[in-house]
Design a protein around this motif. Sequence first.
Motif, PDB file in Angstrom:
ATOM      1  N   UNK A 140     -86.558  44.958  36.043  1.00  0.00           N
ATOM      2  CA  UNK A 140     -87.854  44.355  36.339  1.00  0.00           C
ATOM      3  C   UNK A 140     -88.979  45.177  35.709  1.00  0.00           C
ATOM      4  N   UNK A 141     -88.854  46.508  35.788  1.00  0.00           N
ATOM      5  CA  UNK A 141     -89.872  47.371  35.185  1.00  0.00           C
ATOM      6  C   UNK A 141     -89.925  47.181  33.669  1.00  0.00           C
ATOM      7  N   UNK A 142     -88.758  47.080  33.025  1.00  0.00           N
ATOM      8  CA  UNK A 142     -88.743  46.855  31.578  1.00  0.00           C
ATOM      9  C   UNK A 142     -89.252  45.452  31.235  1.00  0.00           C
ATOM     10  N   UNK A 143     -89.011  44.491  32.133  1.00  0.00           N
ATOM     11  CA  UNK A 143     -89.540  43.148  31.892  1.00  0.00           C
ATOM     12  C   UNK A 143     -91.069  43.169  31.846  1.00  0.00           C
ATOM     13  N   UNK A 144     -91.662  43.933  32.744  1.00  0.00           N
ATOM     14  CA  UNK A 144     -93.112  44.052  32.741  1.00  0.00           C
ATOM     15  C   UNK A 144     -93.610  44.716  31.456  1.00  0.00           C
ATOM     16  N   UNK A 145     -92.833  45.714  30.961  1.00  0.00           N
ATOM     17  CA  UNK A 145     -93.223  46.389  29.720  1.00  0.00           C
ATOM     18  C   UNK A 145     -93.085  45.455  28.523  1.00  0.00           C
ATOM     19  N   UNK A 146     -92.096  44.546  28.567  1.00  0.00           N
ATOM     20  CA  UNK A 146     -91.861  43.630  27.444  1.00  0.00           C
ATOM     21  C   UNK A 146     -92.981  42.604  27.289  1.00  0.00           C
ATOM     22  N   UNK A 147     -93.532  42.219  28.386  1.00  0.00           N
ATOM     23  CA  UNK A 147     -94.524  41.147  28.369  1.00  0.00           C
ATOM     24  C   UNK A 147     -95.704  41.523  27.469  1.00  0.00           C
ATOM     25  N   UNK A 164     -90.442  54.967  35.034  1.00  0.00           N
ATOM     26  CA  UNK A 164     -91.323  55.861  34.263  1.00  0.00           C
ATOM     27  C   UNK A 164     -91.267  55.531  32.781  1.00  0.00           C
ATOM     28  N   UNK A 165     -90.049  55.328  32.273  1.00  0.00           N
ATOM     29  CA  UNK A 165     -89.886  55.017  30.853  1.00  0.00           C
ATOM     30  C   UNK A 165     -90.531  53.680  30.509  1.00  0.00           C
ATOM     31  N   UNK A 166     -90.336  52.687  31.378  1.00  0.00           N
ATOM     32  CA  UNK A 166     -90.893  51.364  31.104  1.00  0.00           C
ATOM     33  C   UNK A 166     -92.414  51.413  31.051  1.00  0.00           C
ATOM     34  N   UNK A 167     -93.018  52.195  31.932  1.00  0.00           N
ATOM     35  CA  UNK A 167     -94.478  52.319  31.913  1.00  0.00           C
ATOM     36  C   UNK A 167     -94.951  52.963  30.608  1.00  0.00           C
ATOM     37  N   UNK A 168     -94.183  53.971  30.154  1.00  0.00           N
ATOM     38  CA  UNK A 168     -94.540  54.621  28.888  1.00  0.00           C
ATOM     39  C   UNK A 168     -94.350  53.664  27.712  1.00  0.00           C
ATOM     40  N   UNK A 169     -93.301  52.849  27.755  1.00  0.00           N
ATOM     41  CA  UNK A 169     -93.087  51.851  26.709  1.00  0.00           C
ATOM     42  C   UNK A 169     -94.250  50.857  26.687  1.00  0.00           C
ATOM     43  N   UNK A 170     -94.667  50.458  27.861  1.00  0.00           N
ATOM     44  CA  UNK A 170     -95.773  49.511  27.952  1.00  0.00           C
ATOM     45  C   UNK A 170     -97.046  50.068  27.322  1.00  0.00           C
ATOM     46  N   UNK A 185     -85.913  38.201  35.496  1.00  0.00           N
ATOM     47  CA  UNK A 185     -87.212  38.820  35.182  1.00  0.00           C
ATOM     48  C   UNK A 185     -87.338  39.068  33.687  1.00  0.00           C
ATOM     49  N   UNK A 186     -86.273  39.531  33.067  1.00  0.00           N
ATOM     50  CA  UNK A 186     -86.299  39.780  31.627  1.00  0.00           C
ATOM     51  C   UNK A 186     -86.490  38.481  30.852  1.00  0.00           C
ATOM     52  N   UNK A 227     -93.325  37.304  25.014  1.00  0.00           N
ATOM     53  CA  UNK A 227     -93.158  38.368  24.016  1.00  0.00           C
ATOM     54  C   UNK A 227     -93.006  37.755  22.632  1.00  0.00           C
ATOM     55  N   UNK A 228     -93.684  38.360  21.661  1.00  0.00           N
ATOM     56  CA  UNK A 228     -93.609  37.854  20.284  1.00  0.00           C
ATOM     57  C   UNK A 228     -93.112  38.903  19.299  1.00  0.00           C
ATOM     58  N   UNK A 229     -92.693  40.075  19.804  1.00  0.00           N
ATOM     59  CA  UNK A 229     -92.274  41.155  18.895  1.00  0.00           C
ATOM     60  C   UNK A 229     -90.766  41.394  18.904  1.00  0.00           C
ATOM     61  N   UNK A 230     -90.095  41.174  20.012  1.00  0.00           N
ATOM     62  CA  UNK A 230     -88.680  41.522  20.140  1.00  0.00           C
ATOM     63  C   UNK A 230     -87.810  40.574  19.314  1.00  0.00           C
ATOM     64  N   UNK A 231     -86.926  41.160  18.509  1.00  0.00           N
ATOM     65  CA  UNK A 231     -86.014  40.367  17.691  1.00  0.00           C
ATOM     66  C   UNK A 231     -84.545  40.593  18.058  1.00  0.00           C
ATOM     67  N   UNK A 232     -84.208  41.762  18.586  1.00  0.00           N
ATOM     68  CA  UNK A 232     -82.817  42.076  18.949  1.00  0.00           C
ATOM     69  C   UNK A 232     -82.799  42.527  20.402  1.00  0.00           C
ATOM     70  N   UNK A 233     -81.972  41.853  21.218  1.00  0.00           N
ATOM     71  CA  UNK A 233     -81.905  42.179  22.645  1.00  0.00           C
ATOM     72  C   UNK A 233     -80.433  42.186  23.061  1.00  0.00           C
ATOM     73  N   UNK A 234     -79.970  43.344  23.585  1.00  0.00           N
ATOM     74  CA  UNK A 234     -78.575  43.497  24.017  1.00  0.00           C
ATOM     75  C   UNK A 234     -78.533  43.649  25.540  1.00  0.00           C
TER      76      UNK A 234
END
Length: 957
Positions: free
Chosen positions: A834-841, A807-813, A863-864, A871-878
């Motif tokens: 996997x859901x967050x990977x789809x949102x990151x794309x 649910x959160x990943x869909x909202x992030x997307x 998947x991530x 992705x061209x926006x993410x700069x920090x990934x933990x």
Amino acid sequence: MEKQDVMTSHSDSYIKLLKTNRELLVAHIHNTQCLLDNLLENGYLLAEDVEIVCACTTQPGKVRNLLDLVQSKGEEVSEFFLYVLQQLTDAFVDLQPWLLEIGFSPSQLIQSKTIVNTDPVSRYTQQLRHLGGCDSGFLPSYAQGSERELPLEEVYEDPVLELLGPDDESLGPLSGPPWLLDPDPGVLGGQGEAVLVLGDAGAGKSALLQRLQGLWAAGRLGAELRFFFLFRCRALGGLGAGAALRLQDLLFRHCCFPERGADEVFAFLLRFPRLALLAFDGLDELPSDFDPSRAPDSCSPWEPAPPMALLAALLSGRLLSGTRKLLTARTGTALPRNLLRAKVRLRGFGPLQLRNYARRVVPDRAARERLLQQLDAHPGLGGLCAVPLFCGLVFRCCASLCDTREDSGVLTLTDVYLRVAEVHLRRAQPRSLVQHPARCSAETLRAGRHALRALGRVALRGTERGRFVFGPDEVRVSELREGSAQLLPLGFLRVLPAPGPEPGRRVFEFLHLTLQAFFAAFFLVVDDGVGTRELLRFLGTGAGAADGDTDGDGDSDASTGACHPCLPAPCLRDCISAGLVPSSGKDHLQFTNLFLCGLLAKARQRLLRTLVPAAALRRKRRALCTHLLNRLRTHLQGLPRLQSGGFRQVQAMPAFLWMLRCLYETQSRKVGWRAARGIRADYLKLAFCNACPADCSSLAFVLRHLPTRLALDLDNNNLNDFGVRELQPCFSHLTVLRLSVNHITDTGVKVLSEELTKYKIVTFLGLYNNQITDIGARYVARILNECRSLTHLKLGKNKITSEGAKCLAQAVKNSTSIFDIGMWGNQIGDEGAVAFAEALRDHPSLNNLSLAFNGISTEGGKSLAQALKQNTSLEIFWLTKNELNDEVAESFAEMLKVNQNLKHLWLIQNQITAKGTALLAEALQENSSLTELCLNGNLIKPEEAKVFGDEKRLICF
């Protein structure tokens, strides 16, 4: 027949055993009387035999005579003699290792014999358990009708206990009260022996000790704990500076004196201190000059010493080193860290504890649900119920409070305590066919005004001097001053045996500190002789300022030393000389201020008009409101300020919350409006202030009047769902809302979802380390979907699984504004990844993402990595502390050859070996944007890491 022969053969050695170990037995048997009692009880000795043994004047001689007698009477008596030594471990503790060594196992015949335990140590333990069970059986109450005490088992509910770290940071909840006695090493890094339990007034510290004492008395805290000594520091502090006690007197005369063998019991305690627990309730109520770090280097357990010196020596371990120590004190009490094994914060009740408490005290389901619905309808009362003391009052005395009010205003703590006073006054009124009891609140208070004034005089005198225990003379004088009003039958005072050597002497105290504060405030309001200077002295007024009328209300006091005519003239000087200066931070003064504001509220004037002239009430109310606002303005001007992140940030203190509580009790819209205008900051930081739900009521009372928007930081408090509901009036002003580490559940998140989506102005929402599940994640997803200005969302260390993550990943997307997402410490697994990977794309705005410690393995990691290629926006990934292996490392290596925007990649504490590291190092040759790739804590050996030493961006150790 064969079985009998085996028994006889085995028993042939008992006489020989006693002979060969004669000197060992003579050296270590210190209690012949216990052996004689059992041998006599079972017919193995005659009265003449006992006289022969006791005729010897020395203890070794008695033992030798007894051994001779036992051996002369045969094998069965010798076996029984050993059986008594084995069973009475307290009496013959030194012989237990020897009995284990020889493998002594009595026959069935001997095991059928009765053992009579006349050992002084064992009898004293039984005596302590019996008295402990009696003392802990009932909880003193002034909350319901004619009941004076409530069965503890029926009303006690375990509060929320939280372990604190060296810097008072939360280390998580405790499993329950018995943990406090766990002998495992502490968490503060020192060698201390004490556990300090901190909590606000009314949070249940005394009830917690009472509960532990009851569990010990019932044998449910472990058999190794033989002694439980519970001291009330309030009583110890009343002994006086000139008193002198021996340690034996402190232990026995103030807890329980042994029926026999006091010296033997004390000697046992000195030898085995680890078997004792010393519990000190209310450490903050000791004299202000008490300092355990100043205890003498040597302190004799046999020589008399001042009580405070003995207490300091006990806390420091110079006396009875090795005892377990449990201390309670109000929040803010500081002790040297070297004395402590652990610190625990008592949080009171959360929503679950409140419902459990309701189930205990209101057995009828329908009545219970009505009461809980009433709390939902009056959020102020629900917030008060987070404090167990106030919860008991609301549940047992004020169930009909909302229905009986004469106005529709907000319910405050003053309303609750006025209701308590009314209930007890009604119960004390005479009932006859001629004289009918008072029917309304005003009539009840008028009928009991003499008793209330007398109680107020006692309470105020104690408040001025910082005293909570009163002698009979003080109570008697107060009774006689007002027509011999009978105070004790009302139930507000309780009688205690006086500490010290005088038997039969009694002292008195109010049932709780807050009750004393209420009556002290009541006296200040209703007594005609109290001027505004004396009225405001606990609120910081300058009692030593210039003479005359400084308040501008026409009420002039003759001099700085002038006190109330019914009180001794030196009372104000005593108050100042004792260090009880205004705003000293003492709870008894702060609660007095709180009730003073509540009693002088406009809504109370109609009720009190029958006791006080209306003009006097208006004058006192005007002076109080003016003074409160001036103090708040001065306080805010002195707070630390910082220009950070585009905000004018002000760091508020716990004292600020107390001021807001006082303002809230006035229930004056004008006061709240003027207070809001004095804040003059757009970022209010109230983290680590031990705020509770009731503080949210006070905060919202002021913040709702703000002319501008505000960032509010309430991290690391105790707000829970009640506090979130209480903040509703000010959500329309909040752009930043930090509520991390606050015991918030899905219910509270639902309130946030409903309120924040109304105004859509929130930019930062912090909910880290709460109790949010997948249900709450759906509410947060709604906030993400509808609040298009939300840029930062912190949801780490909750209970969100893959379903909530989807649910959160869909909202992030769907969000085009989100910049930072923190999901550390949940359980989203590979499905959630996997859901967050789809949102990151192809996400346009997400810059920081933490999915650390989420159980992500190969599928989710790959998947991530694939998503980051687009992705061209993410700069920090933990991705710290997951289950990523070399296969995932290979995918991230391929991603790094494509993605030229990522700057920080953390793969700490995963399962990557040197093979995966080599692939990542090779990929870095084609990536110029990444500034650090952290692989600490993976499966890489130091010698393997040396190969990658030239690549400074690759951090392996």
